[in-house]
Design a protein around this motif. Sequence first.
Motif, PDB file in Angstrom:
ATOM      1  N   GLU A  12      28.845  49.906  34.640  1.00  0.00           N
ATOM      2  CA  GLU A  12      27.970  49.271  33.636  1.00  0.00           C
ATOM      3  C   GLU A  12      29.813  48.700  32.908  1.00  0.00           C
ATOM      4  O   GLU A  12      31.118  49.435  33.053  1.00  0.00           O
ATOM      5  CB  GLU A  12      27.820  50.611  32.387  1.00  0.00           C
ATOM      6  N   PRO A  13      29.574  47.911  32.324  1.00  0.00           N
ATOM      7  CA  PRO A  13      31.679  47.065  31.936  1.00  0.00           C
ATOM      8  C   PRO A  13      32.269  47.885  30.944  1.00  0.00           C
ATOM      9  O   PRO A  13      31.320  48.972  30.239  1.00  0.00           O
ATOM     10  CB  PRO A  13      30.833  45.973  31.682  1.00  0.00           C
ATOM     11  N   ARG A  14      33.507  48.064  30.968  1.00  0.00           N
ATOM     12  CA  ARG A  14      33.896  49.558  29.599  1.00  0.00           C
ATOM     13  C   ARG A  14      33.673  48.052  28.967  1.00  0.00           C
ATOM     14  O   ARG A  14      33.683  47.362  28.744  1.00  0.00           O
ATOM     15  CB  ARG A  14      35.482  49.833  30.624  1.00  0.00           C
ATOM     16  N   GLN A  15      34.393  49.249  27.603  1.00  0.00           N
ATOM     17  CA  GLN A  15      34.232  48.789  26.122  1.00  0.00           C
ATOM     18  C   GLN A  15      36.125  48.131  26.396  1.00  0.00           C
ATOM     19  O   GLN A  15      36.515  48.373  26.856  1.00  0.00           O
ATOM     20  CB  GLN A  15      34.539  49.463  25.502  1.00  0.00           C
ATOM     21  N   PRO A  16      35.239  46.771  25.173  1.00  0.00           N
ATOM     22  CA  PRO A  16      37.345  46.059  25.487  1.00  0.00           C
ATOM     23  C   PRO A  16      38.818  47.476  24.435  1.00  0.00           C
ATOM     24  O   PRO A  16      37.881  48.436  23.958  1.00  0.00           O
ATOM     25  CB  PRO A  16      37.285  45.390  24.459  1.00  0.00           C
ATOM     26  N   LYS A  17      40.052  46.996  25.303  1.00  0.00           N
ATOM     27  CA  LYS A  17      40.602  48.573  24.487  1.00  0.00           C
ATOM     28  C   LYS A  17      41.202  47.717  23.158  1.00  0.00           C
ATOM     29  O   LYS A  17      40.600  46.416  23.153  1.00  0.00           O
ATOM     30  CB  LYS A  17      41.698  48.679  25.348  1.00  0.00           C
ATOM     31  N   GLY A  20      42.371  43.758  23.019  1.00  0.00           N
ATOM     32  CA  GLY A  20      40.893  43.301  21.869  1.00  0.00           C
ATOM     33  C   GLY A  20      40.454  42.017  23.236  1.00  0.00           C
ATOM     34  O   GLY A  20      39.820  41.053  23.590  1.00  0.00           O
ATOM     35  N   LEU A  21      41.301  42.416  24.750  1.00  0.00           N
ATOM     36  CA  LEU A  21      41.147  41.656  26.273  1.00  0.00           C
ATOM     37  C   LEU A  21      39.564  41.867  26.299  1.00  0.00           C
ATOM     38  O   LEU A  21      38.842  43.125  26.580  1.00  0.00           O
ATOM     39  CB  LEU A  21      41.889  42.230  27.095  1.00  0.00           C
ATOM     40  N   HIS A  22      38.474  40.978  26.884  1.00  0.00           N
ATOM     41  CA  HIS A  22      37.173  40.800  27.189  1.00  0.00           C
ATOM     42  C   HIS A  22      37.240  41.156  28.002  1.00  0.00           C
ATOM     43  O   HIS A  22      37.699  40.330  29.269  1.00  0.00           O
ATOM     44  CB  HIS A  22      36.606  40.163  26.245  1.00  0.00           C
ATOM     45  N   ARG A  23      36.687  41.142  29.896  1.00  0.00           N
ATOM     46  CA  ARG A  23      36.042  40.719  31.179  1.00  0.00           C
ATOM     47  C   ARG A  23      35.780  39.845  30.665  1.00  0.00           C
ATOM     48  O   ARG A  23      36.548  39.176  31.409  1.00  0.00           O
ATOM     49  CB  ARG A  23      34.973  41.735  31.391  1.00  0.00           C
ATOM     50  N   ASP A  24      35.066  38.908  29.814  1.00  0.00           N
ATOM     51  CA  ASP A  24      34.718  37.538  30.493  1.00  0.00           C
ATOM     52  C   ASP A  24      36.055  36.853  30.279  1.00  0.00           C
ATOM     53  O   ASP A  24      35.727  35.772  30.885  1.00  0.00           O
ATOM     54  CB  ASP A  24      34.271  37.025  29.027  1.00  0.00           C
ATOM     55  N   TYR A  59      42.982  46.639  34.942  1.00  0.00           N
ATOM     56  CA  TYR A  59      42.445  47.705  36.217  1.00  0.00           C
ATOM     57  C   TYR A  59      41.428  48.056  35.082  1.00  0.00           C
ATOM     58  O   TYR A  59      40.141  49.224  35.318  1.00  0.00           O
ATOM     59  CB  TYR A  59      42.877  48.045  36.730  1.00  0.00           C
ATOM     60  N   TRP A  60      41.504  48.003  33.702  1.00  0.00           N
ATOM     61  CA  TRP A  60      40.547  49.255  33.181  1.00  0.00           C
ATOM     62  C   TRP A  60      38.799  48.053  33.539  1.00  0.00           C
ATOM     63  O   TRP A  60      38.133  49.174  33.121  1.00  0.00           O
ATOM     64  CB  TRP A  60      41.137  49.334  31.401  1.00  0.00           C
ATOM     65  N   TYR A  61      39.270  47.159  33.024  1.00  0.00           N
ATOM     66  CA  TYR A  61      37.709  46.289  33.315  1.00  0.00           C
ATOM     67  C   TYR A  61      37.408  46.283  34.956  1.00  0.00           C
ATOM     68  O   TYR A  61      36.087  45.802  34.833  1.00  0.00           O
ATOM     69  CB  TYR A  61      38.001  44.776  33.016  1.00  0.00           C
ATOM     70  N   VAL A  62      38.208  45.946  35.811  1.00  0.00           N
ATOM     71  CA  VAL A  62      37.802  45.738  37.002  1.00  0.00           C
ATOM     72  C   VAL A  62      38.500  46.664  38.280  1.00  0.00           C
ATOM     73  O   VAL A  62      39.714  46.441  38.129  1.00  0.00           O
ATOM     74  CB  VAL A  62      37.902  44.385  37.575  1.00  0.00           C
ATOM     75  N   ALA A  63      37.778  47.322  38.672  1.00  0.00           N
ATOM     76  CA  ALA A  63      38.811  47.574  39.974  1.00  0.00           C
ATOM     77  C   ALA A  63      39.223  47.629  40.851  1.00  0.00           C
ATOM     78  O   ALA A  63      40.938  47.731  41.264  1.00  0.00           O
ATOM     79  CB  ALA A  63      37.821  48.760  40.530  1.00  0.00           C
ATOM     80  N   ASN A  64      39.095  46.120  40.685  1.00  0.00           N
ATOM     81  CA  ASN A  64      40.322  45.786  42.562  1.00  0.00           C
ATOM     82  C   ASN A  64      40.277  44.042  42.184  1.00  0.00           C
ATOM     83  O   ASN A  64      38.977  43.790  41.460  1.00  0.00           O
ATOM     84  CB  ASN A  64      40.146  46.310  43.411  1.00  0.00           C
ATOM     85  N   LYS A  65      40.747  44.102  42.971  1.00  0.00           N
ATOM     86  CA  LYS A  65      39.688  41.658  42.929  1.00  0.00           C
ATOM     87  C   LYS A  65      38.770  41.615  43.527  1.00  0.00           C
ATOM     88  O   LYS A  65      38.708  40.195  42.658  1.00  0.00           O
ATOM     89  CB  LYS A  65      41.525  41.261  43.994  1.00  0.00           C
ATOM     90  N   GLU A  66      38.734  42.127  44.300  1.00  0.00           N
ATOM     91  CA  GLU A  66      36.769  41.753  45.176  1.00  0.00           C
ATOM     92  C   GLU A  66      36.282  42.556  44.462  1.00  0.00           C
ATOM     93  O   GLU A  66      35.230  41.263  44.041  1.00  0.00           O
ATOM     94  CB  GLU A  66      36.762  43.294  46.398  1.00  0.00           C
ATOM     95  N   GLU A  67      35.846  42.892  43.175  1.00  0.00           N
ATOM     96  CA  GLU A  67      35.619  43.316  42.167  1.00  0.00           C
ATOM     97  C   GLU A  67      35.249  42.480  41.241  1.00  0.00           C
ATOM     98  O   GLU A  67      34.585  41.013  40.885  1.00  0.00           O
ATOM     99  CB  GLU A  67      35.394  44.336  41.353  1.00  0.00           C
TER     100      GLU A  67
END
Length: 236
Positions: A12-17, A20-24, A59-67
């Motif tokens: 599941e995507p992590r909630q923003p810290k 205010g940065l979002h994964r999108d 890295y809170w939102y994506v584990a690595n560059k591949e993700e």
Amino acid sequence: MTKQFSSVWLREPRQPKASGLHRDQIVEAAVALLDAEGLEALSMRKIGAKLGAGATSLYWYVANKEELLELALDEFWGMVETPESDDAPWREVLTTFAYNFRATMRAHPWSAGLVGRLPSMGPKALRVTDRLRRAYYSAGFRGIDIYMASGTVLCFVLGQVTPEIAWTKAYGDAEFDTEGALEMMDRVAEDYPEIRADYRATTPTDAATARAMAFDFGLLCVLDGLEARLRGVPGS
């Protein structure tokens, strides 16, 4: 030895810290950087700088560059338009998909390095897959043949467009040196007069037109072949 399967879509995507940065936002910045500088230039540091954040915060939102690349690839699939109506004939759906797939790859050449290397299992990729599945089913394909037929069209487009992207990367917008190519052919194919004659008769003066013609011809052959296979299947 079995390689463990991993994907950004398995958690599941992590909630923003509080920042205010979002994964999108991260994915949008990644796509913009890929478009501007290419696949090799992508780094978490550059994405962080583009967003005014430290690379470690990403890295809170994506584990690595591949993700992150998986997420960017799904954005790519969201740009490939296909007719939504189930009333559209199957060949129309596949033709539209193939041309839009080609155009989207040419507009985002970094995608050529990701399609097939990373899993296309995001929501936008699955939406395209489902639409194509319905088209193949309406044509008469069943079972695994649906995905075999879909892979055939997909591989045709990849096989046509990947060399186009490689040429553009190497030579940019430089015009094709037709005369130079003909002179080289005359020298290296001296023992093959028929090939030399064919080459002189068929070498195009406009490379873009030649690529478009080759794509048209190949796609028609692929779709004609799929249709012929359907006619040969009992009960189809």
